[in-house]
Design a protein around this motif. Sequence first.
Motif, PDB file in Angstrom:
ATOM      1  N   HIS A 293     -29.028 -37.311 -78.644  1.00 57.18           N
ATOM      2  CA  HIS A 293     -28.455 -38.629 -78.891  1.00 57.18           C
ATOM      3  C   HIS A 293     -28.748 -39.182 -80.278  1.00 57.18           C
ATOM      4  N   ARG A 294     -29.254 -38.356 -81.170  1.00 55.73           N
ATOM      5  CA  ARG A 294     -29.342 -38.791 -82.558  1.00 55.73           C
ATOM      6  C   ARG A 294     -27.951 -38.665 -83.182  1.00 55.73           C
ATOM      7  N   PRO A 295     -27.504 -39.711 -83.839  1.00 57.09           N
ATOM      8  CA  PRO A 295     -26.125 -39.721 -84.342  1.00 57.09           C
ATOM      9  C   PRO A 295     -25.765 -38.511 -85.189  1.00 57.09           C
ATOM     10  N   GLU A 296     -26.676 -38.084 -86.039  1.00 56.55           N
ATOM     11  CA  GLU A 296     -26.380 -36.953 -86.913  1.00 56.55           C
ATOM     12  C   GLU A 296     -26.130 -35.678 -86.127  1.00 56.55           C
ATOM     13  N   ASN A 297     -26.801 -35.547 -84.989  1.00 57.89           N
ATOM     14  CA  ASN A 297     -26.684 -34.321 -84.201  1.00 57.89           C
ATOM     15  C   ASN A 297     -25.448 -34.299 -83.308  1.00 57.89           C
ATOM     16  N   LYS A 298     -24.800 -35.433 -83.144  1.00 60.23           N
ATOM     17  CA  LYS A 298     -23.624 -35.487 -82.282  1.00 60.23           C
ATOM     18  C   LYS A 298     -22.439 -34.737 -82.878  1.00 60.23           C
ATOM     19  N   VAL A 299     -22.420 -34.573 -84.190  1.00 58.17           N
ATOM     20  CA  VAL A 299     -21.229 -34.060 -84.857  1.00 58.17           C
ATOM     21  C   VAL A 299     -21.424 -32.677 -85.469  1.00 58.17           C
ATOM     22  N   ALA A 310     -16.471 -39.792 -81.692  1.00 63.66           N
ATOM     23  CA  ALA A 310     -15.863 -40.727 -82.640  1.00 63.66           C
ATOM     24  C   ALA A 310     -16.765 -40.806 -83.860  1.00 63.66           C
ATOM     25  N   PRO A 311     -16.381 -40.169 -84.973  1.00 57.80           N
ATOM     26  CA  PRO A 311     -17.221 -40.230 -86.173  1.00 57.80           C
ATOM     27  C   PRO A 311     -17.305 -41.659 -86.697  1.00 57.80           C
ATOM     28  N   ASN A 312     -18.523 -42.080 -87.033  1.00 54.98           N
ATOM     29  CA  ASN A 312     -18.707 -43.451 -87.512  1.00 54.98           C
ATOM     30  C   ASN A 312     -20.025 -43.520 -88.253  1.00 54.98           C
ATOM     31  N   GLY A 313     -20.039 -42.957 -89.470  1.00 54.98           N
ATOM     32  CA  GLY A 313     -21.304 -42.975 -90.180  1.00 54.98           C
ATOM     33  C   GLY A 313     -21.152 -42.783 -91.668  1.00 54.98           C
ATOM     34  N   GLY A 314     -22.124 -43.303 -92.401  1.00 56.38           N
ATOM     35  CA  GLY A 314     -22.183 -43.103 -93.832  1.00 56.38           C
ATOM     36  C   GLY A 314     -20.984 -43.669 -94.548  1.00 56.38           C
TER      37      GLY A 314
END
Length: 662
Positions: A293-299, A310-314
């Motif tokens: 559940h770390r955002p970076e690891n989801k993608v 749903a990409p949503n970062g940086g």
Amino acid sequence: MKISIKNKYKKLLPLLALTALFSACSKDFLEQDPLSFYEPETTFSTESGLQATLAQCDKQLRNYYVHFGFSGVSVPMGTEYIFSDMAQYGKTDTSPTIADYANTIVPTGDFRRDAGGESIYLGFFWDEGYSGIKSANTVLTYIGNVKGLSEEVKNKYIGQAYFHRAFRYLHLVYQFGDIPLITKVLSVPKQNYSSTKKEAIIEMITADMEKAVEWVPEQSKLGYVGMISKGACRQLLIKCYLASGRFADAEAQANILINQSGYALMQNNFGIFDPGGNPTAWPITRNVVWDLHRPENKVIAANTEAILVAPNGGAQSFLAFASMRIYGPNWNDANLVTPDGKKAAERYPLNNAKYEARFDYQRALGRGIGTISGSYYSQTPMWVVNNVEDKIDLRHNSTVGNWVNMEDLKYNDKTSAFYNTNFRMKAANGSLLAKDSIRDWFDFPHYKIFYHDVVAEGNPAANDFQGATAGASAHMYIYRLAETYLLRAEARFYQGNVSGAAQDVNVVRARAKASQMYSTVTIGDICAERGRELYTEEWRNVELKRISHCLALSGKPDEWGHTYSVNNWDKQSGKDAAGGSYWWQRIVHYTLYNKYPSGISIAPGVKFYSMDKRNNYWPIPNYAITANIKGQLSQNFGYDGYNESVKIWDKWQDAVEDESKI
């Protein structure tokens, strides 16, 4: 093939410049604007126009989970949870009747909020749903104008548009019941719509998704995370089959997704390890659930469990997501005190002389304000299996840092005799130290809501950490394989295979290293496992309504022995405990709604937490009804304007045929 999001929106930037025009269009679903100021026959005569519209559809999925227009104290998805068994609206200083839903939810209510609101966003779901349908219909209406597309490419775009339309309709029918069916972009506005039965809409989108599963490529052939893949289409088809009562078909599709599609549950640590906001105050022992559940690891490509993200970062996104603020308790509130009357915990910036890293909960846990307050059920009873509260389960495990119990925090006022001792809800004499237990005192899954506030971390004077608010990554799961197992468990349960259903639930539990396993399951056990695994991911209200419908279709009893009829499971009103839908029975058994007599305050300033059986569906917004000046939409049972004699299309084919009649 390596999956990338790095350049997805960068490469589509010229296309997204076109979609920027979309925001200028009216949200009124009756206005069949093809989403462009350009002539549609010209704008949508190229492949890039189709790609731009589908990119907009992809991007809009995250709006349900976090929306830029809101004030930072709530998110749309929070509404799905406060209309369920897992949460209640917790911002108790807003209004004494803020959660008096049995009386305040009416068709003319002010629920069309898209900025600055603090409560519920019923109108947002209506508007956003039909906005996504409009975008999908734009592709389906104009794709025939695009020259040079191979049949394979054309079908891919059609299948992806089918997904987006079906995704919105499946959610809308379980939020609003019988609704207008719109399948194309018309050249002039239509103002004589009739509603279409939800069963007919489900039949149509099921047929659409059968085609989408055939036509849309696997993720490996798409390349970019966040685009609709065959796996995502299959997951949605499973839900459509369940909603149609086609339980064997749902199980067959789940078998393919689980066994033949290249996905697998993550079983070991992977990707980037994030040690948390302040390991001194709240240490994290690395584990697979935390990493998942770390955002970076989801993608990343190593994540074989992610079906749709749903990409949503940086730099690719500027959508703020104050997750810890919204879903975390207000541990810093003045209503939470030590036994000797001091404030329980203060937050200090790094450059303050009183700062102590071991009490730095603002960086470790965020500055919660409890907007979405976890129900008692979600904190304790939901985790009980075989009469044991399973605290070994990584999702409920405070020892590794994934779960936070309020008693794990410590008082940090040096002038208090209780300095450096654990929080208490009550004093020795029984008096409440947590004067607002709804907002200030609830345990929660830290691993689900923790995101770094990178801007605040760069400012040593900051003491207002609120979650991922100004640049932190917050990619979001839409579909994961863990849910597929739980959907198959449902399909098996409805067919009478409770041991097979238990096996599927246990697969998910085993990955979480749970100590307790099921030998057999009820539908309540499956719903509980969904809550444990999918909190903040699933549309909890929608899923409970869908399951209510499935129980009625199957004739199977719930965990209390109740059975439901397809004729009236969603057509009842009143606040008594008897009858209603399965959703209602979970409200009765697991929430504080209707539990307190009128006028008795259950939190400072709050007197009403009410729900009605009629709230099984939200009312059709009055602004949609009045805009349909040449026709009449059906209002839902129990609300002002309900009239059972209003014409409703029984067949989706009839609604489509009527669509072009202006």
